[in-house]
Design a protein around this motif. Structure first.
Motif, PDB file in Angstrom:
ATOM      1  N   HIS A 157       0.823  -1.208   0.000  1.00  0.00           N
ATOM      2  CA  HIS A 157       0.000   0.000   0.000  1.00  0.00           C
ATOM      3  C   HIS A 157       0.864   1.268   0.000  1.00  0.00           C
ATOM      4  O   HIS A 157       0.538   2.247  -0.679  1.00  0.00           O
ATOM      5  N   HIS A 158       1.939   1.232   0.745  1.00  0.00           N
ATOM      6  CA  HIS A 158       2.787   2.423   0.823  1.00  0.00           C
ATOM      7  C   HIS A 158       3.467   2.702  -0.511  1.00  0.00           C
ATOM      8  O   HIS A 158       3.519   3.863  -0.960  1.00  0.00           O
ATOM      9  N   LEU A 159       3.961   1.674  -1.155  1.00  0.00           N
ATOM     10  CA  LEU A 159       4.646   1.882  -2.432  1.00  0.00           C
ATOM     11  C   LEU A 159       3.668   2.355  -3.507  1.00  0.00           C
ATOM     12  O   LEU A 159       3.980   3.279  -4.283  1.00  0.00           O
ATOM     13  N   LEU A 160       2.489   1.766  -3.567  1.00  0.00           N
ATOM     14  CA  LEU A 160       1.498   2.207  -4.551  1.00  0.00           C
ATOM     15  C   LEU A 160       1.056   3.640  -4.274  1.00  0.00           C
ATOM     16  O   LEU A 160       0.836   4.420  -5.212  1.00  0.00           O
ATOM     17  N   ALA A 161       0.935   3.999  -3.004  1.00  0.00           N
ATOM     18  CA  ALA A 161       0.585   5.383  -2.661  1.00  0.00           C
ATOM     19  C   ALA A 161       1.678   6.343  -3.121  1.00  0.00           C
ATOM     20  O   ALA A 161       1.391   7.440  -3.631  1.00  0.00           O
ATOM     21  N   GLN A 162       2.932   5.952  -2.949  1.00  0.00           N
ATOM     22  CA  GLN A 162       4.036   6.810  -3.393  1.00  0.00           C
ATOM     23  C   GLN A 162       3.982   7.060  -4.894  1.00  0.00           C
ATOM     24  O   GLN A 162       4.279   8.169  -5.368  1.00  0.00           O
ATOM     25  N   ALA A 163       3.592   6.044  -5.634  1.00  0.00           N
ATOM     26  CA  ALA A 163       3.460   6.213  -7.090  1.00  0.00           C
ATOM     27  C   ALA A 163       2.362   7.225  -7.408  1.00  0.00           C
ATOM     28  O   ALA A 163       2.518   8.087  -8.288  1.00  0.00           O
ATOM     29  N   GLN A 214      -0.373  -2.789 -11.644  1.00  0.00           N
ATOM     30  CA  GLN A 214      -0.984  -2.486 -12.942  1.00  0.00           C
ATOM     31  C   GLN A 214      -2.313  -1.759 -12.771  1.00  0.00           C
ATOM     32  O   GLN A 214      -2.699  -0.943 -13.623  1.00  0.00           O
ATOM     33  N   MET A 215      -3.022  -2.014 -11.670  1.00  0.00           N
ATOM     34  CA  MET A 215      -4.279  -1.300 -11.421  1.00  0.00           C
ATOM     35  C   MET A 215      -4.015   0.172 -11.151  1.00  0.00           C
ATOM     36  O   MET A 215      -4.715   1.059 -11.670  1.00  0.00           O
ATOM     37  N   ILE A 216      -3.003   0.437 -10.326  1.00  0.00           N
ATOM     38  CA  ILE A 216      -2.675   1.831 -10.020  1.00  0.00           C
ATOM     39  C   ILE A 216      -2.145   2.549 -11.260  1.00  0.00           C
ATOM     40  O   ILE A 216      -2.492   3.712 -11.516  1.00  0.00           O
ATOM     41  N   MET A 217      -1.338   1.874 -12.054  1.00  0.00           N
ATOM     42  CA  MET A 217      -0.860   2.505 -13.290  1.00  0.00           C
ATOM     43  C   MET A 217      -2.027   2.746 -14.249  1.00  0.00           C
ATOM     44  O   MET A 217      -2.050   3.751 -14.972  1.00  0.00           O
ATOM     45  N   ALA A 274       5.302   8.002 -11.847  1.00  0.00           N
ATOM     46  CA  ALA A 274       4.770   6.872 -11.074  1.00  0.00           C
ATOM     47  C   ALA A 274       5.477   5.579 -11.454  1.00  0.00           C
ATOM     48  O   ALA A 274       5.829   4.767 -10.593  1.00  0.00           O
ATOM     49  N   ALA A 275       5.694   5.387 -12.747  1.00  0.00           N
ATOM     50  CA  ALA A 275       6.370   4.182 -13.211  1.00  0.00           C
ATOM     51  C   ALA A 275       7.784   4.097 -12.657  1.00  0.00           C
ATOM     52  O   ALA A 275       8.270   3.019 -12.293  1.00  0.00           O
ATOM     53  N   THR A 276       8.439   5.240 -12.574  1.00  0.00           N
ATOM     54  CA  THR A 276       9.799   5.274 -12.036  1.00  0.00           C
ATOM     55  C   THR A 276       9.821   4.866 -10.573  1.00  0.00           C
ATOM     56  O   THR A 276      10.711   4.119 -10.135  1.00  0.00           O
ATOM     57  N   VAL A 277       8.840   5.347  -9.801  1.00  0.00           N
ATOM     58  CA  VAL A 277       8.753   4.969  -8.383  1.00  0.00           C
ATOM     59  C   VAL A 277       8.647   3.462  -8.242  1.00  0.00           C
ATOM     60  O   VAL A 277       9.369   2.833  -7.461  1.00  0.00           O
ATOM     61  N   LEU A 278       7.744   2.869  -8.998  1.00  0.00           N
ATOM     62  CA  LEU A 278       7.532   1.425  -8.895  1.00  0.00           C
ATOM     63  C   LEU A 278       8.724   0.642  -9.443  1.00  0.00           C
ATOM     64  O   LEU A 278       9.138  -0.370  -8.867  1.00  0.00           O
ATOM     65  N   ALA A 279       9.285   1.118 -10.560  1.00  0.00           N
ATOM     66  CA  ALA A 279      10.406   0.409 -11.177  1.00  0.00           C
ATOM     67  C   ALA A 279      11.629   0.422 -10.273  1.00  0.00           C
ATOM     68  O   ALA A 279      12.314  -0.606 -10.121  1.00  0.00           O
ATOM     69  N   GLN A 280      11.917   1.571  -9.684  1.00  0.00           N
ATOM     70  CA  GLN A 280      13.096   1.668  -8.829  1.00  0.00           C
ATOM     71  C   GLN A 280      12.958   0.804  -7.584  1.00  0.00           C
ATOM     72  O   GLN A 280      13.900   0.137  -7.166  1.00  0.00           O
ATOM     73  N   ALA A 281      11.773   0.811  -7.002  1.00  0.00           N
ATOM     74  CA  ALA A 281      11.565   0.035  -5.778  1.00  0.00           C
ATOM     75  C   ALA A 281      11.630  -1.460  -6.046  1.00  0.00           C
ATOM     76  O   ALA A 281      12.309  -2.208  -5.347  1.00  0.00           O
TER      77      ALA A 281
END
Length: 436
Positions: free
Chosen positions: A279-285, A367-370, A395-402
Motif C-alpha cells: 500500500h505504501h509503495l502504490l501510494a508513493q506512485a 498495474q491497477m494503479i498505473m 509513477a512508473a519510475t517509483v515502482l520500477a526503482q523500488a
C-alpha cells in the motif's frame, strides 16, 4: 466516426475509497446457496475468523462482529463504554471525526471538539492542554480517527496514547480504523488503544455490511460499570457467545462470512508487513503522479506533508470547473470511477465540484494503479484541463526503482548463496579426499 466511441466496456475500475475492489476469490466464496445457521461448516468457519481478525488488528484482546456499516461500529463502541452525561474529547481532521462526535451527542454524551480543519493533523499540544484542563477527569474517552477518509490525513495514534499517559489521564483511547485497517500500519496493543472500530468494505475487501469492534480490558471494565446496554449493541455475548447466534445478535451474515474468510486468507497469505509495504509503495506512485500534474495545473493534493498522508486514500482539489467534469468523463468514457469529495465544501455549493478522491485500498496492485493514473492522465488531456507532464512516467519510475532494487538485492543474495554453497561443496570434497 470515432468521436463518440466509449471505451468503458469491459471490467470497470471502482477507484473510490470504499467500498473497495472485491477480489474474485471473495466473490466466488460468496456465490453459494445459504448454509445451515444452526450446525455444520458455518459454525466451524466463524470460529476461525475471530483470531485472524485480531491478527489484522494486532491485538490479543476481544473482538465483536456487527451486521452494520462503520456507523454501527461507532455506536457500538459508544454504547458499551459511555452513558448519557459522560464527556468525550474529539480531535478532528475531517468529516468522519465530526460524524462520530455528532453520534455521541445524539446519545446524550457531551463532546469537546478540537477541530484542526481538513488540511492538518492533530496538534498534540492542544490535546495535551485539553487533557490537563480536565482536572476532575470528566472526559471518559478520546474518539480518534486514524485515517479520515474525507481529508486523507493519517493521524498519529501512538503519539495520542503518549499524550494521555503523560497527562496521567484515565480516558479510554478509541480509534476509528475504518479507512486504515489493512492498509496503513496500525498496532492496537502496542499503541495502547482501548477500543478500535473497523468495517469490512475497505482494506478487508468484502462487500459493505459487516463491522467490527475490538476492545481491551480497560474498555471491558467500562462496559461492566454501565447500568444497562442495548441488547443488540452489547458486545459481551458477541465476544464470548454461549450460543452461535450471539456472535451476531441474531441470524448470521452468512455470505459475508464466507467472503471474509477468503479475504483474510489473502491478507495473511501475503503477510501484514507486505500488505502495508504494498500500500505504501502504490501510494508513493500516486503521489509522484499528482505532484507532476500539479506542477503546471490546478490539481493539488489535500495533504502537503508526506508523513501525514494515508496509504489508502488521496484527497485532491482541482477546481470546481474541472472536478465533476473529470470524474464523469472518466466513468462514462473509460469505465474508471473516482471518489467524490466529502466534507471539503457544502454539497450544494459550486466549490463542492472541485474535490475528488483516489481510493487505493485493499485489492490493488501495480498495474491497477498505473491504469488509474493513465486513465486520469487521459481525462486531463481529453478535457484540456491544465496539468504538468510526466505524471505516469514519474509513477512508473517509483515502482520500477523500488521493485528493481528488490530484484537486484534478491539476485545478489542468490549469487552469494550460490558461491557460499559452491565453497562449502569444495571444502567438503577436499575434506573427503584428504580423509579417504
Amino acid at each position: 466516426m470515432t468521436a463518440d466511441v466509449s471505451l468503458a466496456a469491459g471490467r470497470g475500475y471502482l477507484a473510490i475509497p470504499g467500498p473497495s475492489v472485491i477480489p474474485d476469490t471473495v466473490l466466488q466464496a460468496m456465490h453459494r446457496p445459504s448454509p445451515n445457521i444452526y450446525a455444520g461448516e458455518l459454525i466451524d468457519l466463524t470460529a476461525t475468523l475471530i483470531p485472524d481478525l485480531k491478527r489484522v488488528a494486532r491485538t490479543q484482546h476481544d473482538a465483536a462482529i456487527y451486521i452494520s456499516n462503520g456507523h454501527g461500529a461507532w455506536e457500538a463502541a459508544l454504547m458499551n463504554t459511555l452513558a448519557s452525561g459522560d464527556k468525550v474529547l474529539v480531535p478532528a481532521s475531517g468529516q468522519f471525526a465530526i460524524g462520530w462526535a455528532e453520534m455521541a451527542e445524539a446519545l446524550g454524551i457531551e463532546v469537546e471538539l478540537l477541530d484542526f480543519g481538513t488540511h492538518a493533523a492533530w496538534d498534540m499540544n492542544r490535546i495535551a492542554e485539553a487533557l490537563a484542563a480536565d482536572k476532575t477527569h470528566r472526559i471518559k474517552a478520546v474518539l480518534a480517527v486514524h485515517v479520515d477518509t474525507s481529508s486523507s490525513i493519517r493521524n498519529d495514534v501512538a503519539a495520542l496514547r503518549s499524550c494521555l499517559d503523560a497527562a496521567q489521564h484515565p480516558a479510554l483511547l478509541m480509534a476509528d480504523c475504518i479507512a486504515s485497517l489493512g492498509c496503513d500500519r496500525f498496532e492496537m496493543d502496542d499503541w495502547g488503544v482501548d477500543v478500535m472500530v473497523a468495517g469490512c468494505q475497505k482494506g478487508l475487501m468484502v462487500p459493505a455490511g459487516v463491522s467490527f469492534v475490538f476492545f481491551g480490558p480497560k474498555a471491558a471494565e467500562a462496559r461492566g460499570c454501565l447500568p444497562r446496554v442495548s441488547r443488540y449493541w452489547d458486545w459481551v455475548p458477541r465476544a464470548n457467545p454461549g450460543a452461535y447466534y450471539q456472535y451476531f445478535g441474531g441470524t448470521a451474515p452468512t455470505h459475508h462470512l464466507y467472503g471474509l474468510r477468503a479475504a483474510l486468507d489473502l491478507i495473511h497469505g501475503e503477510g501484514m508487513e507486505q500488505v502495508w509495504a504494498r500500500h505504501h509503495l502504490l501510494a508513493q506512485a500516486i503521489w509522484a503522479a499528482c505532484a507532476r500534474w500539479g506542477a503546471d495545473g490546478p490539481l493539488q493534493m489535500n495533504v502537503s506533508d508526506v508523513a501525514l498522508r494515508s496509504n489508502a486514500v488521496t484527497s485532491l482539489h482541482i477546481g470546481p470547473e474541472h472536478g465533476t467534469r473529470l470524474r464523469m468523463w472518466l466513468e462514462q468514457t473509460l469505465g474508471l470511477t473516482l471518489g467524490i469529495g466529502l466534507g471539503m465544501a457544502a454539497p450544494d455549493s459550486t466549490a463542492w465540484h472541485g474535490y475528488l478522491r483516489f481510493g487505493h485500498m485493499g485489492h490493488v496492485n501495480g498495474q491497477m494503479i498505473m491504469g488509474l493514473l493513465g486513465g486520469v492522465d487521459t481525462g486531463l488531456k481529453a478535457l484540456d484541463i491544465p496539468h504538468g507532464s510526466g505524471a505516469v512516467e514519474a509513477a512508473a519510475t517509483v515502482l520500477a526503482q523500488a521493485t528493481g532494487a528488490k530484484q537486484a538485492t534478491g539476485a545478489k543474495q542468490a549469487t552469494a548463496a550460490k558461491q557460499a554453497s559452491a565453497a562449502t561443496g569444495d571444502t567438503a570434497a577436499a575434506s573427503e579426499s584428504c580423509c579417504g
